[in-house]
Design an enzyme around this catalytic site. Structure first.
Site, short mmCIF file in Angstrom:
data_model
loop_
_atom_site.label_atom_id
_atom_site.label_comp_id
_atom_site.label_asym_id
_atom_site.label_seq_id
_atom_site.Cartn_x
_atom_site.Cartn_y
_atom_site.Cartn_z
N PHE A 151 11.77 8.54 0.58
CA PHE A 151 10.64 8.52 1.51
C PHE A 151 11.12 7.96 2.85
O PHE A 151 12.29 7.59 3.00
CB PHE A 151 9.47 7.70 0.94
CG PHE A 151 9.75 6.22 0.81
CD1 PHE A 151 10.50 5.72 -0.26
CD2 PHE A 151 9.29 5.31 1.75
CE1 PHE A 151 10.77 4.36 -0.37
CE2 PHE A 151 9.54 3.94 1.64
CZ PHE A 151 10.28 3.47 0.57
N HIS B 164 5.37 4.85 -2.71
CA HIS B 164 6.80 5.09 -2.96
C HIS B 164 7.50 3.78 -3.31
O HIS B 164 8.33 3.71 -4.21
CB HIS B 164 7.48 5.69 -1.73
CG HIS B 164 6.93 7.01 -1.31
ND1 HIS B 164 7.20 8.16 -1.99
CD2 HIS B 164 6.11 7.34 -0.29
CE1 HIS B 164 6.59 9.17 -1.39
NE2 HIS B 164 5.91 8.69 -0.38
N LYS B 165 7.15 2.73 -2.55
CA LYS B 165 7.75 1.42 -2.84
C LYS B 165 7.36 0.97 -4.24
O LYS B 165 8.19 0.42 -4.97
CB LYS B 165 7.24 0.35 -1.85
CG LYS B 165 7.85 0.37 -0.49
CD LYS B 165 7.38 -0.90 0.22
CE LYS B 165 7.78 -0.98 1.65
NZ LYS B 165 7.20 -2.19 2.30
N ASN C 238 0.83 -1.20 0.00
CA ASN C 238 0.00 0.00 0.00
C ASN C 238 0.86 1.25 0.00
O ASN C 238 0.35 2.36 0.18
CB ASN C 238 -0.92 0.01 1.24
CG ASN C 238 -2.06 -0.98 1.08
OD1 ASN C 238 -2.75 -0.98 0.05
ND2 ASN C 238 -2.25 -1.84 2.05
N ASN C 239 2.16 1.07 -0.17
CA ASN C 239 3.10 2.20 -0.12
C ASN C 239 3.46 2.60 -1.56
O ASN C 239 4.16 1.88 -2.27
CB ASN C 239 4.34 1.75 0.67
CG ASN C 239 5.35 2.86 0.84
OD1 ASN C 239 5.56 3.66 -0.07
ND2 ASN C 239 5.99 2.89 1.99
N ASP D 233 8.95 -6.38 2.98
CA ASP D 233 8.92 -5.78 4.31
C ASP D 233 10.32 -5.25 4.59
O ASP D 233 11.31 -5.94 4.33
CB ASP D 233 8.47 -6.76 5.39
CG ASP D 233 7.81 -6.00 6.55
OD1 ASP D 233 6.88 -5.23 6.29
OD2 ASP D 233 8.24 -6.17 7.70
N THR D 234 10.37 -4.01 5.04
CA THR D 234 11.65 -3.32 5.20
C THR D 234 11.75 -2.74 6.60
O THR D 234 10.76 -2.26 7.14
CB THR D 234 11.76 -2.20 4.15
OG1 THR D 234 11.81 -2.79 2.86
CG2 THR D 234 13.03 -1.36 4.36
N TYR E 27 12.65 7.09 6.15
CA TYR E 27 13.83 7.55 6.89
C TYR E 27 14.95 8.03 5.97
O TYR E 27 16.06 8.31 6.45
CB TYR E 27 14.37 6.41 7.77
CG TYR E 27 13.42 5.94 8.85
CD1 TYR E 27 13.45 6.49 10.12
CD2 TYR E 27 12.49 4.93 8.60
CE1 TYR E 27 12.59 6.06 11.12
CE2 TYR E 27 11.61 4.47 9.59
CZ TYR E 27 11.67 5.04 10.85
OH TYR E 27 10.82 4.62 11.84
#
Ligand code: ITT
Length: 197
Positions: A152, A15-16, A12-13, A72-73, A154
């Protein structure tokens, strides 16, 4: 010439999603959750990056029937014992508030001499119900205040090893060439080339 694979990216990101499309180039045709009519807020209940990437990929495979993968990051900071890690998205609040997350991180590091950290991405691919896992990491350090407006999360406080700027000050191409996600996706693409579908 074989056709590139079509895979759903369970995120749902946004940017990713755009990073993935840029990294994958012609290697994979990436469908978004919107493309398959999925508006679910997929619960991330795992306690590791590996578990959460598996949960997200399985969610889409089992409910929507598409071969898919999920990322997942986490940002793992040495002086904080690997925190925020799997809680990176919700470090300061329940939402995905990057400014609040960075502010809390800088506060928690204010009395620490060791600023070393790394981003780690775990990607789980599910094809025909079978899971394959790929990971990538980049090491660097957390600087004392945010710098740059690209990227995006951090990115404004993370300076990769050997760089004199943050990920947020780099072009997308520069970031993707060395990043956690860039490395994990390169491994995914290598794997896809070895299997025929
Ligand atoms: P999905 O689960 O829908 O894919 P998410 O934003 O919740 O999106 P994660 O669970 O992997 O993604 O959360 C990791 C958080 O870590 C994310 O919200 C960002 O704040 C941060 N993050 C992830 N990748 C990053 C990157 O390349 N650069 C900087 N911060 C990143």
């Amino acid at each position: 010439m074989t056709e590139p694979r079509r895979l759903v990216f369970a995120t749902n990101n946004s940017h990713k999603l755009s990073e993935l499309r840029q990294i994958a180039g012609d290697g994979i045709i990436i469908l978004s959750l919107a493309d398959i009519g999925c508006e679910d807020d997929i619960p991330e209940t795992g306690s590791t990056l590996e578990e959460n990437s598996m949960i997200k990929a399985r969610w889409v495979y089992e409910r929507y029937g598409y071969d898919c993968f999920a990322d997942d990051t986490g940002l793992e900071v040495t002086a904080l014992g690997g925190e925020p890690g799997v809680r990176s998205a919700r470090y300061a609040t329940d939402g995905h508030d990057s400014a609040a997350n960075m502010a809390l991180l800088l506060r928690n590091l204010s009395d620490k001499a060791d600023r070393s950290a790394g981003f780690r991405t775990v990607i789980t691919l599910i094809e025909d119900g079978k899971a394959s896992v790929f990971s990538g990491e980049v090491r660097g350090e957390i600087i004392s205040e945010p710098s740059g407006s690209g990227g995006f999360g951090y990115d404004p406080v993370f300076r990769p090893e050997g760089w004199d700027k943050t990920f947020a000050e780099a072009s997308p191409e520069e970031k993707n060439a060395v990043s956690h996600r860039g490395k994990a996706v390169a491994r995914l693409i290598e794997y896809l080339k070895t299997i025929r579908k």
